[in-house]
Design a protein around this motif. Sequence first.
Motif, PDB file in Angstrom:
ATOM      1  N   ALA A 166       0.967  -1.190   0.136  1.00 54.78           N
ATOM      2  CA  ALA A 166      -0.374  -0.469  -0.180  1.00 54.78           C
ATOM      3  C   ALA A 166       1.039   1.665  -0.023  1.00 54.78           C
ATOM      4  N   ALA A 167       0.918   2.241  -0.607  1.00 55.39           N
ATOM      5  CA  ALA A 167       1.178   3.755  -1.261  1.00 55.39           C
ATOM      6  C   ALA A 167       1.160   3.996  -0.001  1.00 55.39           C
ATOM      7  N   ALA A 168      -0.150   4.185   0.879  1.00 54.79           N
ATOM      8  CA  ALA A 168      -0.531   5.089   1.960  1.00 54.79           C
ATOM      9  C   ALA A 168      -1.806   4.688   2.467  1.00 54.79           C
ATOM     10  N   SER A 169      -2.284   4.313   3.310  1.00 60.36           N
ATOM     11  CA  SER A 169      -2.987   4.241   4.210  1.00 60.36           C
ATOM     12  C   SER A 169      -4.623   4.549   3.879  1.00 60.36           C
ATOM     13  N   GLY A 170      -5.176   3.207   3.747  1.00 61.04           N
ATOM     14  CA  GLY A 170      -6.529   3.928   3.558  1.00 61.04           C
ATOM     15  C   GLY A 170      -7.170   3.079   3.953  1.00 61.04           C
ATOM     16  N   ARG A 171      -8.149   2.620   2.983  1.00 62.28           N
ATOM     17  CA  ARG A 171      -8.816   1.486   2.845  1.00 62.28           C
ATOM     18  C   ARG A 171      -9.765   0.529   1.770  1.00 62.28           C
ATOM     19  N   VAL A 172      -8.800  -0.798   2.173  1.00 61.21           N
ATOM     20  CA  VAL A 172      -9.660  -0.981   0.750  1.00 61.21           C
ATOM     21  C   VAL A 172     -10.783  -1.359   0.285  1.00 61.21           C
ATOM     22  N   SER A 173     -11.177  -0.456  -1.170  1.00 58.20           N
ATOM     23  CA  SER A 173     -12.469  -0.479  -1.299  1.00 58.20           C
ATOM     24  C   SER A 173     -12.679  -0.835  -2.494  1.00 58.20           C
ATOM     25  N   LEU A 174     -11.625  -1.983  -3.383  1.00 61.14           N
ATOM     26  CA  LEU A 174     -12.268  -2.508  -4.817  1.00 61.14           C
ATOM     27  C   LEU A 174     -11.267  -3.581  -4.454  1.00 61.14           C
ATOM     28  N   THR A 175     -11.775  -4.888  -5.142  1.00 63.61           N
ATOM     29  CA  THR A 175     -10.933  -6.035  -4.964  1.00 63.61           C
ATOM     30  C   THR A 175     -11.243  -6.885  -6.341  1.00 63.61           C
ATOM     31  N   GLY A 176     -10.806  -6.756  -7.666  1.00 62.85           N
ATOM     32  CA  GLY A 176     -11.218  -7.515  -8.616  1.00 62.85           C
ATOM     33  C   GLY A 176     -10.706  -8.938  -9.281  1.00 62.85           C
ATOM     34  N   TYR A 177     -11.428  -9.761  -9.849  1.00 63.53           N
ATOM     35  CA  TYR A 177     -10.143 -10.561  -9.662  1.00 63.53           C
ATOM     36  C   TYR A 177     -10.727 -11.147 -11.515  1.00 63.53           C
ATOM     37  N   VAL A 178     -10.098 -11.751 -12.026  1.00 61.91           N
ATOM     38  CA  VAL A 178      -9.753 -11.651 -13.708  1.00 61.91           C
ATOM     39  C   VAL A 178     -11.019 -12.640 -13.718  1.00 61.91           C
ATOM     40  N   ALA A 179     -11.410 -14.146 -13.136  1.00 57.83           N
ATOM     41  CA  ALA A 179     -11.965 -15.225 -12.571  1.00 57.83           C
ATOM     42  C   ALA A 179     -13.776 -14.346 -12.296  1.00 57.83           C
ATOM     43  N   ASP A 180     -13.396 -13.492 -12.374  1.00 53.69           N
ATOM     44  CA  ASP A 180     -15.045 -12.083 -11.728  1.00 53.69           C
ATOM     45  C   ASP A 180     -15.551 -11.684 -13.486  1.00 53.69           C
ATOM     46  N   GLY A 181     -14.345 -11.431 -14.693  1.00 52.82           N
ATOM     47  CA  GLY A 181     -14.515 -10.669 -15.565  1.00 52.82           C
ATOM     48  C   GLY A 181     -13.774  -9.443 -15.086  1.00 52.82           C
ATOM     49  N   PHE A 182     -12.482  -9.274 -14.705  1.00 50.57           N
ATOM     50  CA  PHE A 182     -11.907  -8.267 -15.028  1.00 50.57           C
ATOM     51  C   PHE A 182     -10.699  -8.443 -15.747  1.00 50.57           C
ATOM     52  N   GLU A 183     -10.901  -8.420 -17.186  1.00 50.10           N
ATOM     53  CA  GLU A 183     -10.582  -8.719 -18.280  1.00 50.10           C
ATOM     54  C   GLU A 183      -9.321  -7.990 -18.980  1.00 50.10           C
ATOM     55  N   LEU A 184      -9.539  -6.405 -18.836  1.00 51.69           N
ATOM     56  CA  LEU A 184      -8.540  -5.508 -18.922  1.00 51.69           C
ATOM     57  C   LEU A 184      -7.824  -5.666 -17.572  1.00 51.69           C
TER      58      LEU A 184
END
Length: 257
Positions: A166-184
């Motif tokens: 993590a570049a700085a403190s914060g909240r993880v607000s997105l996780t995207g997986y190829v298997a679910d459609g994050f093709e690009l």
Amino acid sequence: VQPSPAQLGDTLSVTIDTQSDSPTPPTLTMQGQTYPAFAVGTRRYRAFLPTTPLDSPGTWTIEVTGDDTVKTIGVSVGDRDFPIQEIWLSPEVNAIEGTDYEFDLVEAFRALETPEQFWNGPFLDPSSGPISTVYGVRRYYNGEWAQDYYHRGLDYAAPEGDAVTAAASGRVSLTGYVADGFELHGNTVGIDHGQGVTTIYLHLSAIEVREGQMVQAGDIIGRVGSTGISTGPHLHWGLYIHGKSVDPIPWLERGFK
């Protein structure tokens, strides 16, 4: 307004002192778009305004509305030379257009306007690898000019499986997986740092955090990979201000307290 003068790709930091205790914070308008300001002290507010390689240089007018009045200030935004690259993709990779699913989630993530400021001081490099592609690069893809494209972040050349932090403190607000459609984008993590500042980490081989998790600067969030549209293992790291990609280098070098 800092920096002054600025150049395309800079984040403009605007500090506003008010004379009243109104619970309504000031708003700012620049280049036809309105941006929020957030409290940073007693009767003091700050707003971040993005500039990008697709903008035109010149003297920009910032209009500030607050204390039942409107004030304007001019800021010089200088031009900047951005490198040009030619990228050749295989027919199979070039045919990947991405999915509405990933675009909708990424757009919603970049639009976050959390009032709290989670970070403190300069950001950290999210990878120990060298920077292989700088911010703002314009490109030809398979010989065709990408009109509205510019490289929205920094690429770090690192081997498969290297830690991504993590570049700085914060909240993880997105996780995207190829298997679910994050093709690009490939396997993706997005961190909300508050006040319209977000960072995104693409092409990961593994994700090691979950949505909603609070992370500190330097925490491992994933591993370098080559998922999505990628020509080899690397980390693409982008920094967004109110949904627009800005140059991360000033955030690494001096930060915005």
